[in-house]
Every structure is written in C-alpha cells, then in structure tokens.
Design an enzyme around this catalytic site. Structure first.
Site, PDB file in Angstrom:
ATOM      1  NE  ARG A 237      14.583  21.871  27.524  1.00 14.67           N
ATOM      2  CZ  ARG A 237      14.448  21.454  27.912  1.00 14.67           C
ATOM      3  NH1 ARG A 237      14.418  20.847  28.763  1.00 14.67           N
ATOM      4  NH2 ARG A 237      14.000  20.200  26.387  1.00 14.67           N
ATOM      5  CD  GLU A 266      19.672  24.629  30.802  1.00 15.91           C
ATOM      6  OE1 GLU A 266      20.534  23.212  30.150  1.00 15.91           O
ATOM      7  OE2 GLU A 266      19.188  24.430  31.350  1.00 15.91           O
ATOM      8  CG  HIS A 285      19.091  19.799  31.528  1.00 16.91           C
ATOM      9  ND1 HIS A 285      19.090  20.623  30.038  1.00 16.91           N
ATOM     10  CD2 HIS A 285      18.503  19.024  31.269  1.00 16.91           C
ATOM     11  CE1 HIS A 285      17.640  20.987  30.139  1.00 16.91           C
ATOM     12  NE2 HIS A 285      17.499  19.258  30.360  1.00 16.91           N
TER      13      HIS A 285
HETATM   14  C1  8YV Z   1      17.770  16.207  28.509  1.00 22.55           C
HETATM   15  C2  8YV Z   1      14.901  17.221  28.678  1.00 22.55           C
HETATM   16  O1  8YV Z   1      18.049  17.169  27.433  1.00 22.55           O
HETATM   17  O2  8YV Z   1      14.579  15.099  27.717  1.00 22.55           O
HETATM   18  C3  8YV Z   1      14.449  16.476  27.630  1.00 22.55           C
HETATM   19  O3  8YV Z   1      13.869  17.549  27.393  1.00 22.55           O
HETATM   20  O4  8YV Z   1      15.104  17.951  28.701  1.00 22.55           O
HETATM   21  C4  8YV Z   1      16.442  16.178  29.355  1.00 22.55           C
HETATM   22  O5  8YV Z   1      15.870  15.052  28.786  1.00 22.55           O
HETATM   23  C5  8YV Z   1      18.272  15.729  27.641  1.00 22.55           C
HETATM   24  O6  8YV Z   1      17.986  14.126  28.192  1.00 22.55           O
HETATM   25  C6  8YV Z   1      19.240  15.205  26.400  1.00 22.55           C
HETATM   26  O7  8YV Z   1      20.066  14.284  26.019  1.00 22.55           O
END
Ligand code: 8YV
Length: 332
Positions: A237, A266, A285
């Site tokens: 993150r 983001e 991301h």
């Molecule tokens: C995306 C992620 O946020 O799974 C998580 O925590 O950061 C990523 O996989 C997620 O897939 C959004 O759908």
C-alpha cells in the site's frame, strides 16, 4: 424475502447470474465521484455490499441500516472500519490466496523492470533512439544472485521468496512481526531487524498490509539506511511509505531505483515528481489485475456474500467478532 445486494464492482455474466439466483442486485458503475452519489442513494436498501477500492467509513455505512455483510474483492482490508463493523455486527469478507501468485508475479515484474531498466530502454527503441550498441550509460544491474529483502512475510511475501530463492538463486532476508522458521527452512531465508534488512538487501520489497502500525513505516530515516545500489519495490500500500521521502531518496541517489505499484493517493497525480524520474517504474495498482485472478477473486467474493446473507459463516471472514455478535443475536 430476497436480500438486496449493492454491487460497486462489475461482475462477469456468469457470476452476476450466480448472485442474482440468491439476491436482488443493484449495480453501481465503478463509483467514481458521480457513482458515489448513486452508491449513497442505494445504501438504505442494502443487505449486502460487494466491491473494492472505496473507503466504506461510518459516514457512508450509517446510510445502510439493514447491512449484514460487506464482501471485498481484495485481500487488503484498509478500506474498512473494523471497529465500526464489529460494533454493528456487519460481516466483512475478503479474497486471500487466489491473488497471491499473481501479485508476487507483479512484484518480480517490477524487480526485473527496475533492475534491467526495461521501460526506459524499451522506450528508447520505440522512440527511434536505438542507434548503436548499448554502452555503460544504459546498463542495468543483475537480479540473479543478489540479496532479496522482504518486509512482511505473509502469503505474498512467501511467494516472492519462492521466486527469488528457486527462480533467481537469490539469498533471502526478511522482516516480519516474528521469525518464521518454516519460511527460513524452505527458502534458506534469514530473519533481520528492519534496519539490518535495509542495510543489507539489494532489493527491498514491501508486502505489508496498511495498518495504524505500518502507515508511514518507510520514511527518511529508513531510506538513509539503504545503499545507493539498492532498489525499492512497493506492491503493498502506498501509505506504508512517506512518498516525499521516497522522492527525495531517488532524487539524491540514496537508492538506485524504485518499482511502485501503489501510491499515497491513487490514481497517481500525473504531475507527481515520481513520473519525472527515469529510475522509477510506476504501474497502476495492477498487482492482482489479470483476467484469471480477478475472476477468481470476484467468484470468491460472490460466494462469501451468498454464505453471509444465508446466515452461514463465510469462508473468508475477516471479523469473527461480528459473527459472534450476529450469532448471539440469532440465538433464542
Ligand atoms: C486490488 C489489492 O485492490 O487485493 C488487494 O488488496 O490491492 C488489489 O488486488 C483489488 O484487486 C481491487 O479489486
């Protein structure tokens, strides 16, 4: 009575059919600013929510008096107020495991892309600037045999260690809450304090969840411990890192490069100084963003929600406290 589900992340037709067999579904297009107004308007009717990437705080969920469960299409749970959910007895589920390998692949994509300057050199070709054999000015650095440092030895950290150890012959060092003997045995990995890992590793990879404890964990002091040839990778993150300190470390050559899939805010502001630096590979991301994995995550989220709304304990329950609360409410 059929339960009402508000969907704020699109599902494939097959999963939409699966969910609609069991509930009435209101679809909110991926709630950007406008979509958020539609999400707010739908909340008073919702028994279940399914989606990701939106902070569901108390202010928002107070609009949902009938809410029983939130099914997140993510493994990260930093968008949710667990104390609030527990207090209301609202179940939260996530999608661990199904995205582990894909996210670790993204981590290694960033390791290779930054070390070998793939984006920068590919653009050289694309822009017609490849006019002679590469010289030292365009050389990258090796990955094989270098020391892989992993901060946060959970599922994704272990998958990274597997790739480094077995795939690239990399000595693995790691930092986590406590030593992990099984990991040390499997990958010949060494436990290090955070400071020692930062001083030793050639690749420093963040695979931590964002919590009150980890927010801002990597800042000026930590970057000062890293070596000028080290490469920083973040697939966890953005807010685990002090982004201003990272920019300064890159601009002052305290570290060689950075591979970043996550950011403090983001989408990343197009005017961010990170995007002016050739030694930064920034991706949107995309950690789990493959067709196969996102479908598997959505399938997991749908099944979690169906179970929760049927009064069954979901497979990927994040907050058992809420379950105990609803269980006692159900008991005569
Ligand atoms: C995306 C992620 O946020 O799974 C998580 O925590 O950061 C990523 O996989 C997620 O897939 C959004 O759908």
């Amino acid at each position: 009575m059929r339960k009402q589900v508000v969907l704020y992340k699109k599902l494939s037709p097959a999963l939409m059919t699966r969910l609609q067999e069991r509930a009435d579904v209101i679809v909110i297009d991926e709630p950007n600013r406008d979509g958020l107004a539609r999400l707010r308007a739908a909340l008073p009717h919702a028994h279940g929510l399914l989606g990701a990437s939106i902070k569901l705080d108390a202010g928002l969920l107070d609009l949902a008096p009938h809410l029983e469960a939130v099914s997140s299409v993510s493994v990260g749970i930093d968008n949710y107020d667990l104390e609030y959910l527990d207090q209301r007895g609202i179940l939260l589920t996530n999608t661990p495991d199904v995205l582990t390998e894909t996210t670790a692949d993204t981590g290694f994509a960033l390791i290779l892309a930054t070390a070998r300057r793939v984006v920068e050199l590919a653009n050289l070709v694309r822009n017609g600037q490849w006019t002679s054999n590469l010289g030292p000015l365009h050389f990258g650095c090796d990955v094989h045999g270098k020391t892989l440092g992993i901060i946060g030895m959970g599922r994704i950290g272990e998958a990274l260690a597997q790739r480094g150890h077995f795939g690239f012959g990399m000595p693995v060092v790691y930092h986590s809450h406590s030593p992990k003997p099984a990991v040390e045995k499997r990958f010949n990995a060494g436990y290090r304090t955070l400071d020692d890992l930062l001083k030793e590793a050639d690749f420093i990879c963040l695979t931590l969840p964002l919590t009150a404890e980890t927010e801002g964990m990597i800042g000026t002091e930590q970057f000062a411990l890293m070596r000028p040839q080290s490469i920083f990778i973040n697939i966890s993150r953005g807010k685990v890192v002090d982004e201003a300190a990272l920019i300064s470390a890159l601009q002052n050559n305290q570290i060689r490069a950075a591979g970043l899939d996550v950011f403090e805010r983001e989408p990343l502001d197009p005017t961010s100084p990170l995007l002016t630096l050739n030694n930064v590979v920034a991706t949107p991301h995309m950690g789990s963003a493959t067709h196969e994995t996102r479908e598997a995550m959505a399938r997991c989220a749908v099944e979690n929600l169906i179970s929760a709304l049927a009064g069954e304990r979901p497979a990927n329950l994040v907050n058992p406290e809420a379950w105990r609360k609803t269980d006692s409410d159900h008991k005569p």
